[in-house]
Design a protein around this motif. Sequence first.
Motif, short mmCIF file in Angstrom:
data_model
loop_
_atom_site.label_atom_id
_atom_site.label_comp_id
_atom_site.label_asym_id
_atom_site.label_seq_id
_atom_site.Cartn_x
_atom_site.Cartn_y
_atom_site.Cartn_z
N TYR A 18 0.86 -1.18 0.00
CA TYR A 18 0.00 0.00 0.00
C TYR A 18 0.90 1.23 0.00
CZ TYR A 18 -3.76 3.17 1.34
OH TYR A 18 -4.67 4.19 1.36
N PHE A 19 0.65 2.15 -0.93
CA PHE A 19 1.46 3.35 -1.04
C PHE A 19 0.56 4.58 -0.94
CE2 PHE A 19 3.60 6.65 -3.66
CZ PHE A 19 4.78 6.75 -2.94
N SER A 20 0.83 5.44 0.04
CA SER A 20 0.06 6.66 0.22
C SER A 20 0.87 7.66 1.02
CB SER A 20 -1.26 6.35 0.93
OG SER A 20 -2.06 7.49 1.04
N ASN A 22 -2.18 -8.97 -17.87
CA ASN A 22 -2.04 -10.30 -18.47
C ASN A 22 -3.27 -11.10 -18.06
OD1 ASN A 22 -1.54 -11.54 -15.89
ND2 ASN A 22 0.62 -10.97 -16.06
N ASN A 23 -3.30 -12.39 -18.31
CA ASN A 23 -4.50 -13.19 -18.01
C ASN A 23 -4.86 -13.22 -16.53
OD1 ASN A 23 -5.06 -13.81 -20.66
ND2 ASN A 23 -3.90 -15.71 -20.64
N ASP A 24 -3.90 -12.94 -15.67
CA ASP A 24 -4.15 -13.02 -14.24
C ASP A 24 -3.92 -11.71 -13.50
OD1 ASP A 24 -4.93 -15.75 -14.10
OD2 ASP A 24 -2.85 -16.32 -14.42
N ALA A 25 -3.94 -10.58 -14.22
CA ALA A 25 -3.71 -9.31 -13.54
C ALA A 25 -4.35 -8.15 -14.32
CB ALA A 25 -2.22 -9.05 -13.37
N TYR A 26 -4.89 -7.21 -13.56
CA TYR A 26 -5.47 -5.98 -14.10
C TYR A 26 -5.04 -4.83 -13.22
CZ TYR A 26 -8.84 -8.45 -17.08
OH TYR A 26 -9.43 -9.24 -18.04
N TRP A 27 -4.97 -3.63 -13.80
CA TRP A 27 -4.82 -2.44 -13.00
C TRP A 27 -6.07 -1.61 -13.16
CZ3 TRP A 27 -4.60 2.31 -15.53
CH2 TRP A 27 -4.15 2.33 -16.83
N VAL A 28 -6.46 -0.94 -12.07
CA VAL A 28 -7.68 -0.14 -12.03
C VAL A 28 -7.30 1.25 -11.56
CG1 VAL A 28 -9.98 0.09 -11.00
CG2 VAL A 28 -9.04 -2.20 -11.44
N ASN A 68 -11.72 13.25 -0.78
CA ASN A 68 -11.69 12.54 -2.06
C ASN A 68 -10.26 12.50 -2.57
OD1 ASN A 68 -11.20 14.90 -3.87
ND2 ASN A 68 -13.16 15.54 -3.05
N GLY A 69 -10.05 11.65 -3.54
CA GLY A 69 -8.72 11.51 -4.10
C GLY A 69 -8.73 10.51 -5.23
N THR A 70 -7.55 10.08 -5.60
CA THR A 70 -7.41 9.13 -6.71
C THR A 70 -6.70 7.87 -6.22
OG1 THR A 70 -5.32 10.14 -7.38
CG2 THR A 70 -7.33 10.95 -8.45
N PHE A 71 -6.84 6.81 -7.01
CA PHE A 71 -6.17 5.56 -6.66
C PHE A 71 -5.80 4.80 -7.92
CE2 PHE A 71 -10.67 4.52 -6.87
CZ PHE A 71 -10.69 3.36 -7.62
N MET A 72 -4.82 3.95 -7.76
CA MET A 72 -4.48 2.95 -8.76
C MET A 72 -4.24 1.66 -7.99
SD MET A 72 -1.69 2.77 -11.77
CE MET A 72 -0.57 1.42 -11.50
N ILE A 73 -4.99 0.63 -8.32
CA ILE A 73 -4.84 -0.65 -7.64
C ILE A 73 -4.54 -1.74 -8.65
CG2 ILE A 73 -6.18 -0.13 -5.57
CD1 ILE A 73 -8.63 -1.27 -6.85
N ILE A 74 -3.83 -2.75 -8.18
CA ILE A 74 -3.49 -3.90 -9.01
C ILE A 74 -4.24 -5.12 -8.46
CG2 ILE A 74 -1.65 -5.39 -9.88
CD1 ILE A 74 -1.27 -2.47 -10.70
N ILE A 84 -6.70 -7.62 -4.49
CA ILE A 84 -5.86 -6.45 -4.65
C ILE A 84 -4.52 -6.77 -4.02
CG2 ILE A 84 -5.53 -4.03 -4.04
CD1 ILE A 84 -8.66 -3.88 -3.87
N ILE A 85 -3.44 -6.64 -4.81
CA ILE A 85 -2.10 -6.93 -4.30
C ILE A 85 -1.29 -5.64 -4.10
CG2 ILE A 85 -2.06 -9.24 -5.29
CD1 ILE A 85 -0.02 -8.05 -7.38
N GLY A 86 -1.76 -4.55 -4.72
CA GLY A 86 -1.07 -3.28 -4.61
C GLY A 86 -2.06 -2.14 -4.70
N ASP A 87 -1.88 -1.13 -3.87
CA ASP A 87 -2.80 0.00 -3.81
C ASP A 87 -1.97 1.27 -3.64
OD1 ASP A 87 -4.64 2.01 -3.01
OD2 ASP A 87 -5.87 0.59 -1.90
N SER A 88 -2.21 2.22 -4.52
CA SER A 88 -1.59 3.54 -4.38
C SER A 88 -2.73 4.56 -4.37
CB SER A 88 -0.63 3.81 -5.54
OG SER A 88 -0.09 5.10 -5.42
#
Length: 143
Positions: A60-62, A101-107, A121-127, A137-141
């Motif tokens: 987690y990155f913030s 890839n077939n087993d991962a997405y970023w949002v 409020n704010g923004t995020f990018m999660i994996i 979710i394996i990663g969250d910024s």
Amino acid sequence: MKTILPILLLFVFACKTTQPVAADDITAIRSILTQQQKAWSENDLEGFMSGYWQSEELTYFSRGKITKGWQTTLANYKRNYPSKKETGELNFEIANITKINNDAYWVMGSYFLTREVGDANGTFMIIFKRINGEWKIIGDSSC
């Protein structure tokens, strides 16, 4: 011609079957995000965290800091959002869901908290990664 037709049909069938899988993945990911909104809005932080990989490798990155681990992330949420006044109501606005890839997405998206203690409020990018057949979710910024 007799050998080309079966190969062509196999190719067309294989191409058609890949699209619904991606659509199913995106539907599953959106469902997790919807469940997270609901859990957060009910001040159910454990329920919110069920969308995350329960591992010490969760990242987690913030605010310029990296936090590792599911339990640490949950403890931080509990410390920073101790009651319904702080959690309020969560809404996501999803800007993009992209296959890695077939087993991962970023949002990528925005979050909106409507709360007694003041809105945020704010923004995020999660994996998201498919782990043992489940999306987590394996990663969250977030910022």
